[in-house]
Design a protein around this motif. Structure first.
Motif, PDB file in Angstrom:
ATOM      1  N   ALA A 303      36.256  20.615  10.756  1.00 30.20           N
ATOM      2  CA  ALA A 303      36.221  21.674  11.308  1.00 30.20           C
ATOM      3  C   ALA A 303      37.706  22.114  11.869  1.00 30.20           C
ATOM      4  O   ALA A 303      38.216  23.375  11.715  1.00 30.20           O
ATOM      5  CB  ALA A 303      35.175  22.215  12.283  1.00 30.20           C
ATOM      6  N   ILE A 304      38.537  21.130  12.181  1.00 32.57           N
ATOM      7  CA  ILE A 304      39.937  21.226  12.874  1.00 32.57           C
ATOM      8  C   ILE A 304      40.910  21.399  11.900  1.00 32.57           C
ATOM      9  O   ILE A 304      41.727  22.042  11.990  1.00 32.57           O
ATOM     10  CB  ILE A 304      39.881  20.349  13.847  1.00 32.57           C
ATOM     11  N   GLU A 305      40.764  20.536  10.996  1.00 36.42           N
ATOM     12  CA  GLU A 305      41.709  20.266   9.848  1.00 36.42           C
ATOM     13  C   GLU A 305      41.261  19.816   8.810  1.00 36.42           C
ATOM     14  O   GLU A 305      40.865  18.863   8.496  1.00 36.42           O
ATOM     15  CB  GLU A 305      43.046  19.032  10.275  1.00 36.42           C
ATOM     16  N   PRO A 306      40.763  20.834   7.796  1.00 36.95           N
ATOM     17  CA  PRO A 306      39.865  20.533   6.709  1.00 36.95           C
ATOM     18  C   PRO A 306      40.344  19.550   5.782  1.00 36.95           C
ATOM     19  O   PRO A 306      39.552  18.765   5.301  1.00 36.95           O
ATOM     20  CB  PRO A 306      39.975  21.932   5.949  1.00 36.95           C
ATOM     21  N   TYR A 307      41.613  19.680   5.318  1.00 40.91           N
ATOM     22  CA  TYR A 307      42.247  18.738   4.417  1.00 40.91           C
ATOM     23  C   TYR A 307      42.140  17.314   4.897  1.00 40.91           C
ATOM     24  O   TYR A 307      41.514  16.417   4.407  1.00 40.91           O
ATOM     25  CB  TYR A 307      43.548  19.089   3.898  1.00 40.91           C
ATOM     26  N   GLY A 308      42.627  16.938   5.998  1.00 39.39           N
ATOM     27  CA  GLY A 308      42.780  15.705   6.597  1.00 39.39           C
ATOM     28  C   GLY A 308      41.295  15.146   7.068  1.00 39.39           C
ATOM     29  O   GLY A 308      41.039  14.103   6.681  1.00 39.39           O
ATOM     30  N   GLY A 309      40.358  16.127   7.369  1.00 38.18           N
ATOM     31  CA  GLY A 309      38.962  15.620   7.934  1.00 38.18           C
ATOM     32  C   GLY A 309      38.191  15.212   6.497  1.00 38.18           C
ATOM     33  O   GLY A 309      37.533  14.159   6.464  1.00 38.18           O
ATOM     34  N   ALA A 310      38.378  15.893   5.474  1.00 32.16           N
ATOM     35  CA  ALA A 310      37.804  15.669   4.376  1.00 32.16           C
ATOM     36  C   ALA A 310      38.239  14.314   3.418  1.00 32.16           C
ATOM     37  O   ALA A 310      37.668  13.617   2.872  1.00 32.16           O
ATOM     38  CB  ALA A 310      37.491  16.860   3.320  1.00 32.16           C
ATOM     39  N   ASN A 311      39.615  14.522   3.503  1.00 31.93           N
ATOM     40  CA  ASN A 311      40.428  13.453   2.915  1.00 31.93           C
ATOM     41  C   ASN A 311      39.873  12.143   3.510  1.00 31.93           C
ATOM     42  O   ASN A 311      39.749  11.108   2.796  1.00 31.93           O
ATOM     43  CB  ASN A 311      41.892  13.678   3.162  1.00 31.93           C
ATOM     44  N   SER A 444      38.975  22.900  21.130  1.00 30.84           N
ATOM     45  CA  SER A 444      38.758  21.574  20.439  1.00 30.84           C
ATOM     46  C   SER A 444      40.134  21.308  19.689  1.00 30.84           C
ATOM     47  O   SER A 444      40.667  20.376  19.266  1.00 30.84           O
ATOM     48  CB  SER A 444      37.560  21.366  19.746  1.00 30.84           C
ATOM     49  N   GLU A 445      40.450  22.342  19.007  1.00 32.62           N
ATOM     50  CA  GLU A 445      41.689  22.271  18.289  1.00 32.62           C
ATOM     51  C   GLU A 445      42.967  21.709  18.827  1.00 32.62           C
ATOM     52  O   GLU A 445      43.493  20.930  18.374  1.00 32.62           O
ATOM     53  CB  GLU A 445      41.963  23.668  17.460  1.00 32.62           C
ATOM     54  N   THR A 446      43.329  22.187  20.135  1.00 35.16           N
ATOM     55  CA  THR A 446      44.381  21.799  21.009  1.00 35.16           C
ATOM     56  C   THR A 446      43.953  20.517  21.635  1.00 35.16           C
ATOM     57  O   THR A 446      44.783  19.822  21.479  1.00 35.16           O
ATOM     58  CB  THR A 446      44.567  22.723  22.188  1.00 35.16           C
ATOM     59  N   VAL A 447      42.775  20.382  22.090  1.00 38.32           N
ATOM     60  CA  VAL A 447      42.374  19.301  22.976  1.00 38.32           C
ATOM     61  C   VAL A 447      42.183  17.980  22.255  1.00 38.32           C
ATOM     62  O   VAL A 447      42.581  16.820  22.418  1.00 38.32           O
ATOM     63  CB  VAL A 447      41.191  19.547  23.842  1.00 38.32           C
ATOM     64  N   SER A 448      41.785  18.146  21.199  1.00 38.11           N
ATOM     65  CA  SER A 448      41.119  16.856  20.266  1.00 38.11           C
ATOM     66  C   SER A 448      41.956  16.860  18.830  1.00 38.11           C
ATOM     67  O   SER A 448      41.297  16.193  17.940  1.00 38.11           O
ATOM     68  CB  SER A 448      39.798  17.026  19.989  1.00 38.11           C
ATOM     69  N   GLY A 449      42.993  17.538  18.885  1.00 38.31           N
ATOM     70  CA  GLY A 449      43.787  17.488  17.644  1.00 38.31           C
ATOM     71  C   GLY A 449      44.219  16.156  16.975  1.00 38.31           C
ATOM     72  O   GLY A 449      44.334  15.743  16.070  1.00 38.31           O
ATOM     73  N   GLY A 450      44.422  15.390  18.150  1.00 34.78           N
ATOM     74  CA  GLY A 450      44.780  13.779  17.822  1.00 34.78           C
ATOM     75  C   GLY A 450      43.763  13.007  17.052  1.00 34.78           C
ATOM     76  O   GLY A 450      44.027  11.891  16.743  1.00 34.78           O
ATOM     77  N   ALA A 451      42.324  13.579  17.296  1.00 36.95           N
ATOM     78  CA  ALA A 451      41.413  12.776  16.732  1.00 36.95           C
ATOM     79  C   ALA A 451      41.440  13.199  15.082  1.00 36.95           C
ATOM     80  O   ALA A 451      40.554  12.499  14.500  1.00 36.95           O
ATOM     81  CB  ALA A 451      40.072  13.382  17.277  1.00 36.95           C
ATOM     82  N   VAL A 452      42.230  14.010  14.358  1.00 36.19           N
ATOM     83  CA  VAL A 452      42.300  14.015  13.023  1.00 36.19           C
ATOM     84  C   VAL A 452      43.413  13.077  12.563  1.00 36.19           C
ATOM     85  O   VAL A 452      44.237  12.791  12.967  1.00 36.19           O
ATOM     86  CB  VAL A 452      42.650  15.677  12.856  1.00 36.19           C
ATOM     87  N   GLN A 453      42.565  12.360  11.256  1.00 39.33           N
ATOM     88  CA  GLN A 453      43.499  11.525  10.389  1.00 39.33           C
ATOM     89  C   GLN A 453      44.090  12.177   9.234  1.00 39.33           C
ATOM     90  O   GLN A 453      43.444  13.254   8.729  1.00 39.33           O
ATOM     91  CB  GLN A 453      42.857  10.342  10.509  1.00 39.33           C
ATOM     92  N   ILE A 454      44.889  11.652   8.870  1.00 44.34           N
ATOM     93  CA  ILE A 454      45.373  12.108   7.429  1.00 44.34           C
ATOM     94  C   ILE A 454      45.436  10.580   6.733  1.00 44.34           C
ATOM     95  O   ILE A 454      46.010   9.717   7.023  1.00 44.34           O
ATOM     96  CB  ILE A 454      46.928  12.626   7.261  1.00 44.34           C
ATOM     97  N   GLY A 455      44.856  10.858   5.311  1.00 45.35           N
ATOM     98  CA  GLY A 455      44.894   9.488   4.643  1.00 45.35           C
ATOM     99  C   GLY A 455      45.756   9.436   3.878  1.00 45.35           C
ATOM    100  O   GLY A 455      46.820  10.154   3.372  1.00 45.35           O
ATOM    101  N   ASN A 456      45.957   7.936   2.962  1.00 41.12           N
ATOM    102  CA  ASN A 456      46.890   7.726   2.016  1.00 41.12           C
ATOM    103  C   ASN A 456      46.205   6.968   1.108  1.00 41.12           C
ATOM    104  O   ASN A 456      45.857   5.801   1.278  1.00 41.12           O
ATOM    105  CB  ASN A 456      47.868   6.798   2.654  1.00 41.12           C
ATOM    106  N   ALA A 457      45.619   7.572   0.143  1.00 35.33           N
ATOM    107  CA  ALA A 457      44.751   7.168  -1.018  1.00 35.33           C
ATOM    108  C   ALA A 457      45.293   5.839  -1.740  1.00 35.33           C
ATOM    109  O   ALA A 457      44.721   4.982  -2.231  1.00 35.33           O
ATOM    110  CB  ALA A 457      44.446   8.018  -1.916  1.00 35.33           C
ATOM    111  N   ILE A 458      46.756   5.949  -2.055  1.00 32.44           N
ATOM    112  CA  ILE A 458      47.443   4.912  -2.665  1.00 32.44           C
ATOM    113  C   ILE A 458      47.635   3.591  -1.918  1.00 32.44           C
ATOM    114  O   ILE A 458      47.184   2.670  -2.735  1.00 32.44           O
ATOM    115  CB  ILE A 458      48.717   5.265  -2.991  1.00 32.44           C
ATOM    116  N   THR A 459      47.527   3.574  -0.817  1.00 36.82           N
ATOM    117  CA  THR A 459      47.635   2.469   0.075  1.00 36.82           C
ATOM    118  C   THR A 459      46.076   2.083   0.022  1.00 36.82           C
ATOM    119  O   THR A 459      45.818   0.550  -0.033  1.00 36.82           O
ATOM    120  CB  THR A 459      47.745   2.913   1.712  1.00 36.82           C
TER     121      THR A 459
END
Length: 961
Positions: A303-311, A444-459
């Motif tokens: 909900a906060i960062e669609p690409y990173g959340g689903a990724n 939530s977008e501001t307070v909990s933004g750090g809870a969102v991760q970005i993945g690295n599929a190659i790793t």
């Protein structure tokens, strides 16, 4: 020196078009083209790059000279006015990491890399336009920052050296208000009763907890990790029957209880291997392998960062398979998404909520990139739309894998080393477990933004390769993934029956500046924790080095009964394992079930031909029913070479398959069918029958392609709104009761599951937006021989069409009502006695080669199923003589469960009918070479007469993006 490589497209500027379209969508204006005149992408590279280095990078590595033009310049020297989008410090940048690794392989002296996007426009933008452009279009404030004008060297800064300081949290003297405030301000997601329990524990110890201890308790006790509501005590008052029912452990007494009942009945023929005990459920498959499956949710981050959340949602469930037993090999993925309609009015968006079209595009891209880059086919799924998912989209990601029979179980031993394998640890994903246990708000977008991760599929792909090799060489005794809670969860769970000593300063870090607590609870992706016998560590390290995967010893598992953490020799946590895992107070809740007041039921009446025609086209064009080709074609569903039944089938490979079938073991004809069932609209009328319909749909989907109904396992994923509301919680209890009853009746054991609660949004004005009561049921069926599989597309003219199952006047919650604006009616109900017999008969007919095509009847009923079969196969049909004393609208559009439309050759008709002796089946039509569909009403007149091209266009047009 800090260099800037700016890359611009030589031809069409697709990124500029995207942001202009999004700006125009959100503002109902067409000014985007005036505000953004061009776009670029690029890299900030720190290093002493010579001219030769720079020429090689632009000519061979970082751009394609055929479509891109790129130039190097020192940072801050470009004159054009621009807005540069950079990831915030600490956010994972996998592309930058890959580029840095590549530069080092080329011998270029680079020390740091950051990616950027850049947009060009006028120096001055009106404040309102600037607000929309910056906050909602160009960047996502949860993870990105915008630099206006030249970029400076400071924008590459990530962290400064950390100076150790032990932090203790003064909790012992706080009053109740102080405890609640402490939990909220630190995103602990602990209730007052839980905070009081923690307070009492440390009062008994005579000291305050360290920050690391408090955070460890919070993640271990979180809803996300401990499922405390479903495992708690719930008393349900059923106002319909006047009964009061109390469950001491709702999950154990319903979902898991059903599996226990089924396994007991199977006795020596029990084919379940490991259920609700590991990261994924495991069942038997063939002589050499078991098969396992898990479906996870990643709703709040998406909900906060669609690409990173689903990724990272997909990356996380893939790691669940790697952490099952001693490591399963992923063979396919599945996904289900629930969004608000993509044409939602932007002016009605609550504060802090992204537009559903942006959410959908980001989520699909996140799943696409992770699955494709790992080489795992995404073969099955669904996409649903309802305005109530506006602030809380749902993202379900699943993975199926195989595991050798002798590798299905694991054991942590006293003295084993705690080894971290995979990605490095950073600040990404901190508080993810506790954040996912809370409701979302405009903050939530501001307070909990750090809870969102970005993945690295190659790793993660490299980690997978290492784990499978290490498993086969017997180099570790147990494994789990670093998911929610990071090391805190992984080590804490593995050491629950023993104890552990962890040296946090031994964890490899992405950058300087992380505190010991941040290292402990970070949810940085692509990390696994292994229990390794000391004698096996040298061999494991050598294997990891050979595969370019980092590994480090963090400590030792030991039979101390305590979790001890240190940093540079300083003790930073010392927790009793019993308190950590068994000290949480039991959640006690009251729930109510009161059936909604029945809406007036429109009387049955004759259905006019024009109305039937319009309704059919409207249902086909409904976002939830329409073609998801735009999504599916972004996924690689052929990689690994085992896909036998694809997500799209038919003469043009564009018809909607009921389920996917894969061959997990190449060279073997034994297959695995994956399907799903989800019907949230029925829950508005009765969540019990919603759950029953979801299970029925999931099972009939896999049966329709050839799975043996006696070997179907199912998974539950509850996604619910505000469970603190007794009515909302009552609906959840009623759903769980249906799961128990239907699973036992069908003989389909639940083998795994996941819940995501509090999917609710609190607006600035105090209004609460709950999602619909949503249960996803995923079915995994064993296919004895994939060569006997059938698909839903009609195959040739001149064949008979049979309707299997009983059609009832069950239009309540149907798509016919959705598109016509009607209400009321009866919710579809599953005949628990007849359904298993119908599944068995359909499977017998398919196995016997009597079926040419088979399609389950679901959204839109018979009319939609017939239309889909026709345009998928390019074959027409006449449907006449529909059985039953029902209205025409019920015959065409009722969504009664456990029904199939089946194509049979005339020569096989007698044998087919004999297979269904004593069961509801009727010959209702014939296939034709004419490319049109006709359906007759009770009076013999054609209610539907439409060309297949018209049907297909109505179905494909809505999401043809």
């Amino acid at each position: 020196m800090l260099w800037e490589l700016e890359i611009k497209p030589l031809g069409r500027d697709g990124e500029r078009e995207r942001v202009c379209d999004e700006f125009d969508l959100l503002t109902h204006a067409e000014r985007g083209g005036d505000l953004i005149t061009a776009s670029a992408r690029g890299f900030l590279i720190e290093g002493d790059l010579t001219e030769e280095h720079r020429e090689r990078l632009t000519g061979e590595v970082l751009l394609d000279p055929l479509v891109d033009a790129g130039t190097f310049a020192p940072v801050g020297t470009r004159a054009a006015h621009s807005y540069t989008v950079l990831l915030k410090p600490g956010v994972m940048d996998p592309v930058a990491q890959t580029v840095l690794d590549t530069l080092r392989l080329l011998g270029a002296p680079a020390t740091a890399v950051r990616t950027f996007r850049r947009y060009f426009g006028p120096p001055e933008i009106p404040s309102l336009d600037r607000d929309v452009l910056f906050r909602k279009v160009l960047a996502n404030d949860a993870i990105e920052q915008i630099v206006v004008g030249p970029v400076k060297a400071a924008h590459l800064a990530v962290g400064s050296p950390y100076q150790f300081k032990l932090v203790r949290v003064p909790i012992r003297e706080l009053n109740d208000d102080g405890l609640v405030r402490l939990s909220k301000e630190n995103t602990l997601a602990l209730s007052l009763a839980e905070m009081q329990q923690v307070q009492a524990h440390f009062r008994d110890l005579g000291r305050d907890p360290t920050d690391a201890e408090l955070e460890t308790v919070a993640q271990t006790w979180s809803e996300h990790c401990s499922h405390k509501t479903l495992k708690g005590t719930i008393t349900l008052t059923d106002h319909g029957t006047g009964e009061t029912r109390t469950y001491k452990n709702l999950l154990k007494e319903t979902v898991f209880g059903a599996t226990q009942t089924i396994r007991a009945a199977l006795g020596a023929n029990d084919w379940c291997v490991s259920v609700f005990a590991d990261n994924a459920g495991i069942v038997t498959f063939d002589d050499n392998f078991h098969i396992c499956i898990k479906v996870e949710t990643h709703n709040h981050p998406s909900a906060i960062e669609p690409y990173g959340g689903a990724n990272t949602g997909l990356g996380g469930v893939i790691r669940d398979l790697l952490g099952t037993g001693l490591g399963a090999k992923p063979v396919c993925n599945t996904d289900v998404f629930c969004f608000a309609p993509p044409d939602y009015d932007p002016n009605k968006l609550p504060a802090g909520v992204l537009h559903p079209r942006r959410v959908m595009q980001g989520v699909v891209a996140g799943v696409r990139d992770y699955g494709n880059r790992m080489g795992i086919p995404t073969v099955n799924g669904a996409v649903l739309f309802d305005e109530r998912y506006l602030a809380n989209p749902l993202v379900f990601c699943g993975t199926v894998g195989i595991i050798p029979k002798d590798k299905a179980f694991k054991q942590v031993y006293d003295g084993d080393l705690i080894v971290a394998v995979g990605g490095r640890t950073g600040r990404d994903g901190i508080h993810g477990a506790t954040f996912s246990s809370l409701e979302l708000t405009h903050e939530s977008e501001t307070v909990s933004g750090g809870a969102v991760q970005i993945g690295n599929a190659i790793t993660e792909k490299k980690v997978q390769d290492v784990i499978i090799q290490a498993r086969d060489r017997g180099l570790f005794s147990a494994i789990t993934d670093c998911g929610a809670g990071g090391f805190s969860s992984a080590v804490g769970e593995m050491a629950a029956d023993l104890g552990a000593t962890v040296m946090l300063d031994q964890a490899p870090l992405k950058y300087e500046g992380l505190s010991y607590t941040e290292i402990w609870i970070s949810e940085s992706q692509e990390r696994m924790v292994l229990s390794v016998p000391p004698a096996k560590w040298p061999a494991l390290l050598k294997l990891c080095e050979a595969e370019d995967v980092e590994a480090a010893v963090l400590g030792t598992f030991e039979a101390s009964g305590r979790l001890k953490l240190s940093y540079e020799g300083n003790v930073v946590a010392d927790l009793d394992m019993h308190f950590l895992h068994d000290g949480r107070p039991t959640v006690i809740k009251s729930a109510e079930w009161r059936a909604p007041a029945p809406a007036p039921h429109a009387p049955a009446r004759g259905l006019e031909a024009e109305a039937a025609h319009d309704a059919l086209l409207a249902i086909l064009g409904h976002y939830s029913v329409s073609s998801k080709e735009w999504v599916i074609r972004q996924y690689d569903h052929e990689v690994q070479g085992g896909s036998a039944v694809k997500p799209l089938v038919g003469v043009m490979n564009d018809g909607p398959s009921d389920a996917a079938v894969v061959m997990p073991v190449l060279g073997s004809w034994t297959g695995a069918a994956v399907g799903c069932g989800i019907n949230p609209q029925y829950a508005d009328l009765d969540p019990y029958w919603m759950a029953a319909a979801a299970i029925d749909e999931a099972v009939r989907n896999v049966v329709a392609v050839g799975a043996d109904p006696k070997r179907v396992a199912i998974l539950d994923n509850f996604c619910w709104g505000n469970i603190h509301d007794p009515q909302v919680l009552g609906a959840l209890v009623r759903t769980a009761e249906a799961c128990r009853d239907v699973a036992v009746a069908f003989g389909t054991p639940f083998i795994s599951g996941k819940d995501s609660l509090n999917n609710t949004y609190a607006t600035q004005g105090g209004e609460r937006l709950n999602i619909p009561h949503t249960l996803l049921v995923t079915a995994l069926g064993r296919v004895p021989d994939v060569r006997r599989c059938v698909t839903m597309d009609l195959k040739e003219p001149g064949n008979a069409l049979y309707l299997v199952g009983t059609t009832k006047d069950e239009l309540g919650g149907s798509h016919f009502h959705l598109v016509t604006g009607r209400t009321g009616g009866h919710v579809p109900r599953v005949d628990l006695a007849t359904a298993p017999k119908l599944f068995a008969a359909v499977h017998k007919a398919i196995s016997g080669g009597l079926v040419r095509a088979c399609h389950d009847l679901s959204e839109g009923g018979l009319a939609v199923a017939a239309a889909e079969m026709c345009f998928a196969g390019g074959i027409g049909a006449d449907i006449t003589g529909l059985p039953g004393e029902l209205s025409d609208e019920a015959k065409l559009f009722s969504e009664s469960p456990t029904r199939f439309l089946v194509e049979v050759k005339p020569a096989d008709a007698s044998a087919f009918e004999a297979t269904f002796a004593g069961l509801p089946v009727a010959r209702v039509g014939v296939t034709l070479s004419d490319t049109r569909l006709r359906i007759a009403g009770a009076n013999g007149e054609w209610l539907v007469w439409v060309k297949l091209a018209t049907l297909k266009e109505a179905w494909q047009k809505p999401l043809r993006w």
